[in-house]
Scaffold this active site. Structure first.
Site, PDB file in Angstrom:
ATOM      1  N   ASN A 156      26.660  55.810  53.707  1.00  0.00           N
ATOM      2  CA  ASN A 156      25.187  56.718  53.420  1.00  0.00           C
ATOM      3  C   ASN A 156      24.143  55.741  53.179  1.00  0.00           C
ATOM      4  OD1 ASN A 156      23.891  58.804  52.842  1.00  0.00           O
ATOM      5  ND2 ASN A 156      25.478  59.952  51.544  1.00  0.00           N
ATOM      6  N   ARG A 216      37.233  50.092  35.310  1.00  0.00           N
ATOM      7  CA  ARG A 216      38.747  50.298  35.010  1.00  0.00           C
ATOM      8  C   ARG A 216      39.380  51.390  35.676  1.00  0.00           C
ATOM      9  NH1 ARG A 216      35.955  48.534  30.187  1.00  0.00           N
ATOM     10  NH2 ARG A 216      36.361  46.233  29.568  1.00  0.00           N
ATOM     11  N   THR A 241      34.392  44.139  39.097  1.00  0.00           N
ATOM     12  CA  THR A 241      34.473  42.910  38.826  1.00  0.00           C
ATOM     13  C   THR A 241      35.947  42.461  39.118  1.00  0.00           C
ATOM     14  OG1 THR A 241      34.968  43.173  36.463  1.00  0.00           O
ATOM     15  CG2 THR A 241      32.656  42.982  37.162  1.00  0.00           C
ATOM     16  N   LYS A 242      36.863  43.078  39.035  1.00  0.00           N
ATOM     17  CA  LYS A 242      38.165  42.862  39.439  1.00  0.00           C
ATOM     18  C   LYS A 242      38.880  43.846  40.493  1.00  0.00           C
ATOM     19  CE  LYS A 242      38.760  40.721  34.784  1.00  0.00           C
ATOM     20  NZ  LYS A 242      39.375  40.791  33.661  1.00  0.00           N
ATOM     21  N   ALA A 291      30.750  57.000  40.610  1.00  0.00           N
ATOM     22  CA  ALA A 291      29.595  56.553  40.738  1.00  0.00           C
ATOM     23  C   ALA A 291      28.798  55.709  39.570  1.00  0.00           C
ATOM     24  CB  ALA A 291      28.569  57.760  40.812  1.00  0.00           C
ATOM     25  N   ASP A 337      22.497  27.043  52.970  1.00  0.00           N
ATOM     26  CA  ASP A 337      22.487  27.758  54.443  1.00  0.00           C
ATOM     27  C   ASP A 337      21.209  27.734  54.932  1.00  0.00           C
ATOM     28  OD1 ASP A 337      20.642  29.274  52.496  1.00  0.00           O
ATOM     29  OD2 ASP A 337      21.418  31.085  52.688  1.00  0.00           O
ATOM     30  N   HIS A 362      26.733  32.182  42.847  1.00  0.00           N
ATOM     31  CA  HIS A 362      25.988  30.765  42.674  1.00  0.00           C
ATOM     32  C   HIS A 362      26.798  30.336  41.265  1.00  0.00           C
ATOM     33  CE1 HIS A 362      22.479  31.475  45.237  1.00  0.00           C
ATOM     34  NE2 HIS A 362      22.711  32.822  44.983  1.00  0.00           N
TER      35      HIS A 362
END
Length: 213
Positions: free
Chosen positions: A87, A180, A165-166, A160, A16, A117
């Site tokens: 927030n 999950r 990740t999925k 919270a 970049d 990366h």
């Protein structure tokens, strides 16, 4: 041959430091600083700044709200739906596309990343993007981290501190690291709050009366 901008958009490896990308980030960070140091009473000025940051009309920028400080990479790769509230202390790394739906509630210190990366240490200078999308009517709890490439469905609550990740489907409660699905949103959730406290129509009428007084 693709441009570097096109490589970013297509999820290919990129760097970049060319094609005006450093200048884009600098201009965005100048707007970010101006927004973050603005006085809380300067509502109209904040709306003007949000319109510039996200490259939208002021009419749309006036329909959502962000509490400073707010951090981002470009701003122009972020879209936010009306009625959304973000927030304090949130960070949206938007090298890639980041779509936030309508009426989404963000707790403090939420981090969303759309760029990563290669794991290969010799390739660490390179980056690649994976878009993130968050559906309508979601609640993203305090301190949540949403990783590149994640899609979160409509009406979902992310607890919270979760690390997402999925993909997470519509209308569920999901928590944890990695995040999950804990359970589906239930009929009880429609009639209670705060661990079973009933949602009372008379109480809501009182609240509305106070709000409009």
């Amino acid at each position: 041959m693709r441009t570097m901008h096109e490589r970013m958009e297509e999820g290919l490896l990129f760097t970049d430091e060319c094609e005006g990308l450093p200048e884009e980030r600098l201009a965005a960070k100048q707007l970010m600083r101006e927004f973050n140091v603005s006085d809380p009473s300067e509502t109209e000025q904040r709306v003007k700044l949000l319109a510039k940051i996200f490259h939208v009309e002021e009419a749309l920028a006036s329909t959502f709200w962000i509490e400073p400080p707010f951090s981002f990479a470009y701003g122009s790769h972020i879209s936010i739906g009306e009625g959304t509230y973000i927030n304090v202390g949130c960070t949206f790394i938007d090298d890639g596309k980041l779509e936030v739906g309508k009426r989404v509630m963000f707790g403090p210190n939420v981090t969303i990343a759309t760029v990563s990366h290669p794991i290969n240490p010799e390739m660490r200078e390179y980056m690649y993007t994976s878009p993130v999308s968050i559906g309508d009517d979601c609640w993203i709890g305090a301190g949540v981290t949403i990783c590149p490439g994640v899609n979160i469905g409509d009406g979902t609550t992310i607890g919270a501190g979760s690390v997402v990740t999925k993909d997470i489907p519509d209308h569920v409660v999901a928590v944890g690291n990695p995040c999950r699905v804990l359970r589906k949103v239930s009929e009880q959730d429609m009639t209670t709050y705060n661990h079973g406290h009933p949602i009372d129509p008379a109480d809501l009428a009182e609240e509305r009366q106070l709000r409009n007084s």
